[in-house]
Design a protein around this motif. Structure first.
Motif, PDB file in Angstrom:
ATOM      1  N   ASP A  92       0.796  -1.217   0.000  1.00  0.00           N
ATOM      2  CA  ASP A  92       0.000   0.000   0.000  1.00  0.00           C
ATOM      3  C   ASP A  92       0.831   1.271   0.000  1.00  0.00           C
ATOM      4  O   ASP A  92       0.284   2.378   0.063  1.00  0.00           O
ATOM      5  CB  ASP A  92      -1.018  -0.001   1.145  1.00  0.00           C
ATOM      6  CG  ASP A  92      -0.403  -0.306   2.491  1.00  0.00           C
ATOM      7  OD1 ASP A  92      -1.166  -0.436   3.460  1.00  0.00           O
ATOM      8  OD2 ASP A  92       0.834  -0.401   2.583  1.00  0.00           O
ATOM      9  N   TYR A  93       2.153   1.118  -0.065  1.00  0.00           N
ATOM     10  CA  TYR A  93       3.013   2.283  -0.239  1.00  0.00           C
ATOM     11  C   TYR A  93       4.086   1.938  -1.260  1.00  0.00           C
ATOM     12  O   TYR A  93       4.658   0.840  -1.222  1.00  0.00           O
ATOM     13  CB  TYR A  93       3.673   2.704   1.082  1.00  0.00           C
ATOM     14  CG  TYR A  93       2.718   3.345   2.035  1.00  0.00           C
ATOM     15  CD1 TYR A  93       2.097   2.596   3.027  1.00  0.00           C
ATOM     16  CD2 TYR A  93       2.413   4.699   1.946  1.00  0.00           C
ATOM     17  CE1 TYR A  93       1.208   3.175   3.912  1.00  0.00           C
ATOM     18  CE2 TYR A  93       1.520   5.285   2.825  1.00  0.00           C
ATOM     19  CZ  TYR A  93       0.926   4.526   3.803  1.00  0.00           C
ATOM     20  OH  TYR A  93       0.038   5.097   4.662  1.00  0.00           O
ATOM     21  N   SER A 136       1.000   6.667  -1.829  1.00  0.00           N
ATOM     22  CA  SER A 136       0.229   5.645  -1.126  1.00  0.00           C
ATOM     23  C   SER A 136      -0.856   5.114  -2.051  1.00  0.00           C
ATOM     24  O   SER A 136      -1.216   5.760  -3.037  1.00  0.00           O
ATOM     25  CB  SER A 136      -0.391   6.206   0.149  1.00  0.00           C
ATOM     26  OG  SER A 136      -1.470   7.047  -0.147  1.00  0.00           O
ATOM     27  N   SER A 137      -1.394   3.973  -1.702  1.00  0.00           N
ATOM     28  CA  SER A 137      -2.347   3.308  -2.594  1.00  0.00           C
ATOM     29  C   SER A 137      -3.690   4.016  -2.664  1.00  0.00           C
ATOM     30  O   SER A 137      -4.521   3.672  -3.506  1.00  0.00           O
ATOM     31  CB  SER A 137      -2.546   1.853  -2.161  1.00  0.00           C
ATOM     32  OG  SER A 137      -3.013   1.804  -0.836  1.00  0.00           O
ATOM     33  N   SER A 155       1.699  -1.596   5.046  1.00  0.00           N
ATOM     34  CA  SER A 155       1.752  -0.924   6.340  1.00  0.00           C
ATOM     35  C   SER A 155       1.561  -1.865   7.519  1.00  0.00           C
ATOM     36  O   SER A 155       1.882  -1.512   8.636  1.00  0.00           O
ATOM     37  CB  SER A 155       0.728   0.206   6.379  1.00  0.00           C
ATOM     38  OG  SER A 155      -0.548  -0.269   6.023  1.00  0.00           O
ATOM     39  N   ASN A 171       6.005   7.356   6.676  1.00  0.00           N
ATOM     40  CA  ASN A 171       5.958   6.156   5.840  1.00  0.00           C
ATOM     41  C   ASN A 171       6.967   6.152   4.723  1.00  0.00           C
ATOM     42  O   ASN A 171       7.073   5.183   4.001  1.00  0.00           O
ATOM     43  CB  ASN A 171       4.558   6.008   5.253  1.00  0.00           C
ATOM     44  CG  ASN A 171       3.581   5.507   6.291  1.00  0.00           C
ATOM     45  OD1 ASN A 171       3.900   4.614   7.058  1.00  0.00           O
ATOM     46  ND2 ASN A 171       2.400   6.095   6.328  1.00  0.00           N
ATOM     47  N   TYR A 172       7.676   7.215   4.565  1.00  0.00           N
ATOM     48  CA  TYR A 172       8.539   7.288   3.405  1.00  0.00           C
ATOM     49  C   TYR A 172      10.009   7.473   3.753  1.00  0.00           C
ATOM     50  O   TYR A 172      10.842   7.457   2.885  1.00  0.00           O
ATOM     51  CB  TYR A 172       8.082   8.445   2.513  1.00  0.00           C
ATOM     52  CG  TYR A 172       6.582   8.484   2.354  1.00  0.00           C
ATOM     53  CD1 TYR A 172       5.866   9.610   2.681  1.00  0.00           C
ATOM     54  CD2 TYR A 172       5.897   7.376   1.894  1.00  0.00           C
ATOM     55  CE1 TYR A 172       4.491   9.640   2.543  1.00  0.00           C
ATOM     56  CE2 TYR A 172       4.524   7.394   1.761  1.00  0.00           C
ATOM     57  CZ  TYR A 172       3.822   8.527   2.085  1.00  0.00           C
ATOM     58  OH  TYR A 172       2.471   8.546   1.956  1.00  0.00           O
TER      59      TYR A 172
END
Lengths: 113, 113
Positions: A31-32, A51-52, A95, B99-100
């Motif tokens: 999802d990323y 992100s998705s 995630s 998240n990155y």
């Protein structure tokens, strides 16, 4: 079985034109998605991500497009510059994991002056 | 570079000898990762850690062990080096809450002769 695939080992474009790098994935749980750039004798450096829940993310000359139904993403560089010449890696994670990245095999981009 | 260093940068060792690579971070990040980069394979995860003494295997963990006795250090050991372990090894840290934000070290080029 490669979960993230970059089917073009190399790409050459003229300075000022668009570079399009492609990436396909097979794991629906991702999802990323991230793109990294790597110069020789250096570690990969983060470039851009998505992100998705999105289908496009833009940062200056770099845009990433995500097509979830096709499990495909692409990186567009406009305009391309000689300093963009590097290996580009596509990567993904989901995630719910420890966020470990799964990488593609990379595409060597050469921007010709 | 974002507080992550790898040592040594280069090493040549003989088949059958043990080798330890060190990754050191200065920013107290919880997640740390070891990858190897090989032509045609991109970067593949060897082991990762999600805290002191908390580690888990990645995709290509056979022949490798890791230890994390302190937050700042993540050690990768080749128990008995083989020529197939000739590679470039990268350590990475992940910024929590982001998240990155994976940051990679500059890499260790290991040659097993």
């Amino acid at each position: 079985d490669q979960q993230v695939k970059q089917n073009s080992p190399s790409l050459s474009v003229q300075e000022g034109r668009i570079s399009i790098l492609n990436c396909d994935y097979t794991n629906s749980m991702f999802d990323y998605f991230l793109w990294y750039k790597k110069y020789p004798a250096e570690g990969p450096t983060f470039l851009i991500s998505i992100s998705s829940i999105k289908d496009k993310n833009e940062d200056g000359r770099f845009t990433v497009f995500l097509n979830k139904s096709a499990k495909h993403l692409s990186l567009h560089i406009v305009p391309s510059q000689p300093g963009d010449s590097a290996v580009y890696f596509c990567a993904a994670f989901f995630s719910g994991s420890a966020r470990q990245l799964t990488f593609g095999s990379g595409t060597q981009l050469t921007v010709l002056p | 570079d974002a507080g992550i260093t790898q040592s040594p940068r280069h090493k040549v060792t003989e088949t059958g000898t043990p080798v330890t690579l060190r990754c050191h971070q200065t920013e107290n990040h919880r997640y740390m990762y070891w990858y190897r980069q090989d032509p045609g394979h991109g970067l593949r995860l060897i082991h990762y850690s999600y805290g002191v003494k908390d580690t888990d295997k990645g995709e290509v963990s056979d022949g490798y062990s890791v230890s994390r006795s302190k937050t700042e250090d993540f050690l990768l050991t080749l128990e008995s080096a083989t020529s197939s372990q000739t590679s470039v090894y990268f350590c990475a840290i992940k910024f929590e809450g982001d998240n990155y934000g994976y940051t990679f070290g500059s890499g260790t080029r290991l040659t097993v002769v």
